[in-house]
Motif scaffolding. Sequence first.
Motif, short mmCIF file in Angstrom:
data_model
loop_
_atom_site.label_atom_id
_atom_site.label_comp_id
_atom_site.label_asym_id
_atom_site.label_seq_id
_atom_site.Cartn_x
_atom_site.Cartn_y
_atom_site.Cartn_z
N ALA A 33 14.20 -3.22 17.81
CA ALA A 33 14.28 -1.76 17.87
C ALA A 33 13.53 -1.13 16.71
N CYS A 34 13.60 -1.77 15.56
CA CYS A 34 12.87 -1.29 14.39
C CYS A 34 11.36 -1.33 14.63
N TRP A 35 10.88 -2.40 15.24
CA TRP A 35 9.45 -2.54 15.57
C TRP A 35 9.01 -1.45 16.53
N ASN A 36 9.80 -1.21 17.58
CA ASN A 36 9.45 -0.17 18.54
C ASN A 36 9.44 1.21 17.89
N ALA A 37 10.40 1.45 16.97
CA ALA A 37 10.43 2.72 16.26
C ALA A 37 9.19 2.88 15.39
N TYR A 38 8.75 1.79 14.77
CA TYR A 38 7.54 1.83 13.93
C TYR A 38 6.32 2.16 14.77
N LEU A 39 6.20 1.55 15.96
CA LEU A 39 5.06 1.81 16.82
C LEU A 39 5.10 3.19 17.45
N SER A 40 6.27 3.81 17.53
CA SER A 40 6.39 5.10 18.21
C SER A 40 5.81 6.26 17.43
N GLY A 41 5.24 6.01 16.26
CA GLY A 41 4.65 7.10 15.48
C GLY A 41 4.29 6.72 14.06
N PRO A 42 5.22 6.16 13.28
CA PRO A 42 4.95 5.88 11.87
C PRO A 42 3.76 4.98 11.60
N VAL A 43 3.46 4.05 12.51
CA VAL A 43 2.34 3.13 12.29
C VAL A 43 1.03 3.88 12.09
N ARG A 44 0.90 5.05 12.71
CA ARG A 44 -0.37 5.79 12.62
C ARG A 44 -0.62 6.37 11.24
N GLU A 45 0.43 6.58 10.46
CA GLU A 45 0.28 7.17 9.14
C GLU A 45 0.63 6.21 8.01
N ASP A 46 0.98 4.98 8.35
CA ASP A 46 1.45 4.03 7.34
C ASP A 46 0.28 3.50 6.52
N ARG A 47 0.26 3.81 5.25
CA ARG A 47 -0.79 3.35 4.35
C ARG A 47 -0.30 2.24 3.41
N SER A 48 0.97 1.88 3.53
CA SER A 48 1.53 0.94 2.56
C SER A 48 0.91 -0.45 2.67
N LEU A 49 0.47 -0.84 3.86
CA LEU A 49 -0.09 -2.17 4.03
C LEU A 49 -1.61 -2.21 3.88
N PRO B 210 6.92 7.89 3.76
CA PRO B 210 6.82 9.23 4.34
C PRO B 210 8.01 9.57 5.22
N ASN B 211 8.30 10.86 5.36
CA ASN B 211 9.54 11.33 5.98
C ASN B 211 9.79 10.74 7.37
N GLU B 212 8.79 10.83 8.26
CA GLU B 212 8.98 10.33 9.62
C GLU B 212 9.25 8.84 9.62
N HIS B 213 8.48 8.10 8.84
CA HIS B 213 8.64 6.66 8.75
C HIS B 213 10.03 6.33 8.21
N ARG B 214 10.44 7.02 7.16
CA ARG B 214 11.75 6.75 6.56
C ARG B 214 12.88 7.04 7.56
N ALA B 215 12.78 8.16 8.28
CA ALA B 215 13.85 8.54 9.21
C ALA B 215 13.93 7.60 10.40
N ARG B 216 12.78 7.30 11.04
CA ARG B 216 12.77 6.52 12.28
C ARG B 216 13.02 5.03 12.05
N VAL B 217 12.52 4.53 10.93
CA VAL B 217 12.55 3.08 10.72
C VAL B 217 13.59 2.69 9.67
N TYR B 218 13.48 3.25 8.47
CA TYR B 218 14.35 2.81 7.38
C TYR B 218 15.78 3.33 7.54
N GLU B 219 15.96 4.64 7.59
CA GLU B 219 17.31 5.19 7.64
C GLU B 219 18.01 4.85 8.96
N ALA B 220 17.27 4.84 10.06
CA ALA B 220 17.88 4.55 11.37
C ALA B 220 18.38 3.11 11.47
#
Length: 267
Positions: A78-94, A115-125
Amino acid sequence: MRKWAPAAWQPGSPPAGIGPAVGAMVELLGEDDFGARLLERLHPTLPAASWSVYQVGPGCAPRLYLSASLGIPDTTRACWNAYLSGPVREDRSLRFDDGPGRRTQLCHITAREVPNEHRARVYEAHGMAERVSIVQHGEDDALFAVNFYRHAHQCALSDAQIGDFEQLAPALLALARKQVALRGPAPQPQRSPEALRQRLLQLNDELTLRELDVCTRLLRGMTQDGIAADLALSLPTVKTYRNRAFARLGIHFRNELFALVLEREAG
């Protein structure tokens, strides 16, 4: 966030204390439960509650190879799917920030730095609070990432633990690649071509039949050469249909196509 090159060491003479840990993990190679058992063996050195091994990049299809959790419900898929649903497009950490010369780097990041979207969808969720990663740059701008996550119920990683992770990084990267070679990628959810076409039309109902043909095959993991052969088209023609479809969808890369379809599917 911190990025740096991993420490160099020869597998025959690893730093004190690292050798037994590597030896214990080598014994797990090829096993069905490699992911969960590796976390267990690694826990005294790096107390991560979950981990994942995946590929991302603008020129390749995103792919989850391995994932598992220890002591908590496993929500890594579920975490992977959440990452692909938006945050991957703005993720600069890797991403590599210091030019093409470096092939491998380490990354340490905490949830508050994401970033906020990434934190909310992936980390906090999913209760994640911190990540350490080994990232290897491959062909077609593909990034092969081995990620370990500290969750909110755990104490923050200490400098000593991050130092041990750095010493283990070459072995962990080699183990992850060998397990993928032995067992292949994790099973992916099967989606019928018709279901993919319907999702694409929901995104833009002006997509032509050929544009849909090309996009559905991209989503099923086919290369452009394979699509050309399958549809009896030239490679330049396939690229033209792809580019027209991407323009209608407002995207530029294949990974964005996956993210759009998964975002529609999750929404």
